[in-house]
Design a protein around this motif. Sequence first.
Motif, PDB file in Angstrom:
ATOM      1  N   UNK A  71      19.764 -12.741 -13.263  1.00  0.00           N
ATOM      2  CA  UNK A  71      20.047 -11.313 -13.107  1.00  0.00           C
ATOM      3  C   UNK A  71      18.734 -10.547 -13.164  1.00  0.00           C
ATOM      4  N   UNK A  72      18.376  -9.894 -12.066  1.00  0.00           N
ATOM      5  CA  UNK A  72      17.081  -9.233 -11.971  1.00  0.00           C
ATOM      6  C   UNK A  72      17.236  -7.843 -11.376  1.00  0.00           C
ATOM      7  N   UNK A  73      16.160  -7.087 -11.497  1.00  0.00           N
ATOM      8  CA  UNK A  73      16.088  -5.731 -10.962  1.00  0.00           C
ATOM      9  C   UNK A  73      14.650  -5.514 -10.532  1.00  0.00           C
ATOM     10  N   UNK A  74      14.447  -5.041  -9.318  1.00  0.00           N
ATOM     11  CA  UNK A  74      13.100  -4.845  -8.804  1.00  0.00           C
ATOM     12  C   UNK A  74      12.566  -3.488  -9.230  1.00  0.00           C
ATOM     13  N   UNK A  75      11.357  -3.499  -9.773  1.00  0.00           N
ATOM     14  CA  UNK A  75      10.709  -2.275 -10.234  1.00  0.00           C
ATOM     15  C   UNK A  75       9.578  -1.956  -9.277  1.00  0.00           C
ATOM     16  N   UNK A  76       9.643  -0.806  -8.631  1.00  0.00           N
ATOM     17  CA  UNK A  76       8.642  -0.432  -7.644  1.00  0.00           C
ATOM     18  C   UNK A  76       7.324  -0.071  -8.321  1.00  0.00           C
ATOM     19  N   UNK A  77       6.238  -0.549  -7.729  1.00  0.00           N
ATOM     20  CA  UNK A  77       4.913  -0.146  -8.173  1.00  0.00           C
ATOM     21  C   UNK A  77       4.501  -0.690  -9.515  1.00  0.00           C
ATOM     22  N   UNK A  78       5.148  -1.726 -10.003  1.00  0.00           N
ATOM     23  CA  UNK A  78       4.795  -2.313 -11.293  1.00  0.00           C
ATOM     24  C   UNK A  78       3.672  -3.320 -11.078  1.00  0.00           C
ATOM     25  N   UNK A  79       2.491  -3.124 -11.693  1.00  0.00           N
ATOM     26  CA  UNK A  79       1.392  -4.056 -11.484  1.00  0.00           C
ATOM     27  C   UNK A  79       1.627  -5.414 -12.119  1.00  0.00           C
ATOM     28  N   UNK A  80       2.536  -5.491 -13.095  1.00  0.00           N
ATOM     29  CA  UNK A  80       2.775  -6.768 -13.764  1.00  0.00           C
ATOM     30  C   UNK A  80       3.670  -7.673 -12.941  1.00  0.00           C
ATOM     31  N   UNK A  81       4.803  -7.156 -12.498  1.00  0.00           N
ATOM     32  CA  UNK A  81       5.737  -7.954 -11.719  1.00  0.00           C
ATOM     33  C   UNK A  81       6.771  -7.028 -11.113  1.00  0.00           C
ATOM     34  N   UNK A  82       7.118  -7.291  -9.869  1.00  0.00           N
ATOM     35  CA  UNK A  82       8.130  -6.471  -9.202  1.00  0.00           C
ATOM     36  C   UNK A  82       9.514  -6.790  -9.754  1.00  0.00           C
ATOM     37  N   UNK A  83       9.792  -8.066  -9.933  1.00  0.00           N
ATOM     38  CA  UNK A  83      11.116  -8.505 -10.349  1.00  0.00           C
ATOM     39  C   UNK A  83      11.184  -8.624 -11.859  1.00  0.00           C
ATOM     40  N   UNK A  84      12.104  -7.877 -12.455  1.00  0.00           N
ATOM     41  CA  UNK A  84      12.257  -7.877 -13.905  1.00  0.00           C
ATOM     42  C   UNK A  84      13.634  -8.398 -14.291  1.00  0.00           C
ATOM     43  N   UNK A  85      13.740  -9.076 -15.425  1.00  0.00           N
ATOM     44  CA  UNK A  85      15.073  -9.478 -15.896  1.00  0.00           C
ATOM     45  C   UNK A  85      15.941  -8.254 -16.158  1.00  0.00           C
ATOM     46  N   UNK A  86      17.200  -8.353 -15.814  1.00  0.00           N
ATOM     47  CA  UNK A  86      18.164  -7.284 -16.047  1.00  0.00           C
ATOM     48  C   UNK A  86      18.353  -7.102 -17.547  1.00  0.00           C
ATOM     49  N   UNK A  87      18.305  -5.857 -18.002  1.00  0.00           N
ATOM     50  CA  UNK A  87      18.426  -5.569 -19.428  1.00  0.00           C
ATOM     51  C   UNK A  87      19.889  -5.296 -19.768  1.00  0.00           C
ATOM     52  N   UNK A  88      20.472  -6.161 -20.573  1.00  0.00           N
ATOM     53  CA  UNK A  88      21.876  -6.043 -20.947  1.00  0.00           C
ATOM     54  C   UNK A  88      22.020  -5.968 -22.458  1.00  0.00           C
ATOM     55  N   UNK A  89      22.602  -4.871 -22.933  1.00  0.00           N
ATOM     56  CA  UNK A  89      22.935  -4.714 -24.347  1.00  0.00           C
ATOM     57  C   UNK A  89      24.275  -5.410 -24.586  1.00  0.00           C
ATOM     58  N   UNK A  90      24.357  -6.316 -25.547  1.00  0.00           N
ATOM     59  CA  UNK A  90      25.607  -7.077 -25.734  1.00  0.00           C
ATOM     60  C   UNK A  90      26.763  -6.260 -26.298  1.00  0.00           C
ATOM     61  N   UNK A  91      26.502  -5.079 -26.868  1.00  0.00           N
ATOM     62  CA  UNK A  91      27.582  -4.263 -27.433  1.00  0.00           C
ATOM     63  C   UNK A  91      28.200  -3.433 -26.309  1.00  0.00           C
ATOM     64  N   UNK A  92      29.473  -3.632 -25.986  1.00  0.00           N
ATOM     65  CA  UNK A  92      30.073  -2.909 -24.856  1.00  0.00           C
ATOM     66  C   UNK A  92      30.334  -1.441 -25.175  1.00  0.00           C
ATOM     67  N   UNK A  93      30.480  -0.666 -24.117  1.00  0.00           N
ATOM     68  CA  UNK A  93      30.917   0.727 -24.207  1.00  0.00           C
ATOM     69  C   UNK A  93      32.428   0.738 -23.990  1.00  0.00           C
ATOM     70  N   UNK A  94      33.182   1.392 -24.891  1.00  0.00           N
ATOM     71  CA  UNK A  94      34.643   1.278 -24.869  1.00  0.00           C
ATOM     72  C   UNK A  94      35.277   2.645 -24.619  1.00  0.00           C
ATOM     73  N   UNK A  95      36.285   2.652 -23.756  1.00  0.00           N
ATOM     74  CA  UNK A  95      37.050   3.862 -23.462  1.00  0.00           C
ATOM     75  C   UNK A  95      38.507   3.648 -23.840  1.00  0.00           C
TER      76      UNK A  95
END
Length: 850
Positions: A71-95
């Motif tokens: 699971x990745x997300x591309x970050x424009x203009x990042x000198x380190x790496x374009x492709x970053x791991x997707x950031x997922x918080x394990x605690x869900x949002x509940x409605x």
Amino acid sequence: MSEAPVEEMKKPGVLLETYQRNETAFDEFLANEGTPRPHYAKLFGALQEFSATELRRRRDTCDRLVHERGLTYNVYGDPLATERPWQLDPIPFILAPDEWRTLEAGLVQRATLLNRILADCYGEQKLIHTRWLSPAMVFGQPDFLRPCHGIGVANDTFLNFYAADLARSPDGRWWVISDRTQIPTGAGYALANRLVTSRILPEPFRDNHVQRLAGFFRDAQKALVQLAPREADQARVVMLTPGPHNETYFEQAYLARYLGYMLVEGQDLTVRDNFVFLKTLSGLERVDVILRRVDDDFCDPLELRNDSILGVPGLVEALRAGNVVVANALGSGLLQSPAFMAFLPGLCPHLLGEELKLPSVATWWCGQESARQYVLEHLDELVVKPAFRSHLRAPDPEKLLSDAERDALRRHIEFDPDLFVAQERIELSTAPSWGKDGLVARPVGLRVFLVATENGYRVMPGGLTRVSPDAGGRFISMQRGGSSKDTWVISETPVEEITLLHESGQGIELRRTGNNLPSRLADNFFWLGRYSERADATARLLRSALQRFNPERTGSAVPLLAPLLSTLETQGQLAGLAEKPELKQNPEAFEAELLAAIFDPARPASLRSIADHLQRLAGLVRDRTSNDMWRVLSQLDEQLATPTASLVMLAGDAVGLLNQTLVGLAAFHGLARENMTRAQAWRFLDMGLRLERAVYLCTLLDATLRAPEADNPSVLEAVLEVADSSITYRSRYNLLTHVPGVFDLLLLDDKNPRSALFQLNQLAKHFEHLPREREPGQSGLAKTLLRECVTRLNNVDTRELASPRETWSSSKVNAAIQQTLCELPKLSDAIAASYFAHSAISRTGRGSEV
């Protein structure tokens, strides 16, 4: 796990010790008295039962699943790496259920209203004529596509998919802060979040009766097929992507695979006679529906944006003819302008006969005199932004304006008011997130998704919750370090299990192969095979060289390494050894050169660079390969991504690292051989592998013949080791290695899967199964070149190499190797010309893989 009653939640446990609520914002988790809200009670009860070690384990499992699934997300203009791991918080949002029903009704109404506005703007334009909308709001912005005016759409639906970004005000009311009418991205990430979160929190997921997401995607599949101009059983739906550099490319590939659609780029499609066709190996095949992920003005360089290389020339004309459907309709980005929010409360009663149920954040379009006056009087209290998509630089909403900036902004608004809109500053609600030391309150926003069905709009029972990285953040952006959550809409009763699989096999056409392969994907698979074998050969050559390298006797060791070093130099891993004779006498410099051939990212042919190419190609075919194959190549790339400064430290471990690399490549080749169906994708991957192996074997054997100590048993042992044929040789010859035997095994033995002739024979078998090559008179240049190479090798005898070395250069074996080396690049070019670009229309209409 047993359910935790609400009463038990009145005594907060250790989880709340680090949770500091924002007193000025609405807290989604805690009520005013400091106890968890009822719909969070079961989740909080489950978390309290976990030990600290168990909580950390589940957090680590979440990160591992995100990594393993790529699971990745591309970050424009990042000198380190374009492709970053997707950031997922394990605690869900509940409605809560009742709250969700209110939101659902408001969202359906809003989507219906926006669709009606779009239909009028691209149709009769009564809203403009009767002054319900200002002409400047429509005609003055670039997202109004004049060539699309008057083009009919299927079922009068311009907005096939819609997303709304929601935020909750401090008093608990929900607002819409932006409308996503062009390309409502994020549904794929919401699905990916659900699959991970339900794995790490299965007990509370089950106990809360969380509504499933599959029904939404099933409705999306059905809705898209119903849009097709042809019968549903003949309809072909494709997903149009800008390519792997787009920020949400992972989501596009993920959704395409989940929904069963082919992921295509603009170059994969062509328009002929006002019909859209997909370029495949069997020719052109008609496309009926395009689910686009390309901005609408980029979709046709002929009538829209002439500098676009992402679109399909002639697409707008095909739409006019009614021969293809694009979802969302071209021009739907018009209503993404925040200026329209100011007019929705009035338009809703006018068009739908009812009040707007879900309000927008307070918005003022400066094109109206009264609104402009209010904005100028309250500049410091409002967020000013461009009203339309433009190159205007908006003030940073998180910083106060200086006197000079305020005066400049005021003058700009007064000079060209239509270009500006102002909105109320919002205080985002907070929800629990998992921090380093426990639960923390973080600002959140919710993106919800809708699809237009035959019975009206359907809302996904969930969504993509985005989390600000800062406790006081007012704006959330994944490009700026934001993270995400799964969104749970809980039900009061057990939920129905829903699947995208067909309920029965009746009326289903059985197929033994998948849809035909686009020419671009065939090209990518071909080079994926070539680079995987190139990595394997390079790793074997460098491993043998390092194992035989002796720092104490560099000068005497180099002649024994001559064939290996010459092959590495020819392939580009080593740079100009012939011009650097001092390296042979300098063990430190020589060792550094070998290590640079492994790790140096600036060296185009280093093993590290080859692994990068492999990773890139794997991304291009991601929707056609398994997660296991992606995982193997990702691990390979990570192993070799070692900073150049660490090369001296890694010198002793380089051989071990190369061993790991070869094991990883063996896993990749094994997955390809055992898991891929024998269809066109596998065939071209294997063709690339065979061609590359033949090239490096002939290069190695040519270098061996030219080596000064070619008949030295130690040299021949190294050659056999690189070709992974040492055991085979020993099982046949009960004596020291000799040149005729080695060359016969590696060049002419058609039973040895590591011989050059075996590779050519395998290529010939593949040609017999490729489309068009089976037709009489259509053998083509590629087949002719291959037949000549096979014939040439079959006519030589390696026993002539038993003669003195001085005669080897004039031998038939040497001539055959040299000629084969010249013909193999031509063979690669001929394959590309024959199969990777097509113009003929397939006679079968719907092709199938061979």
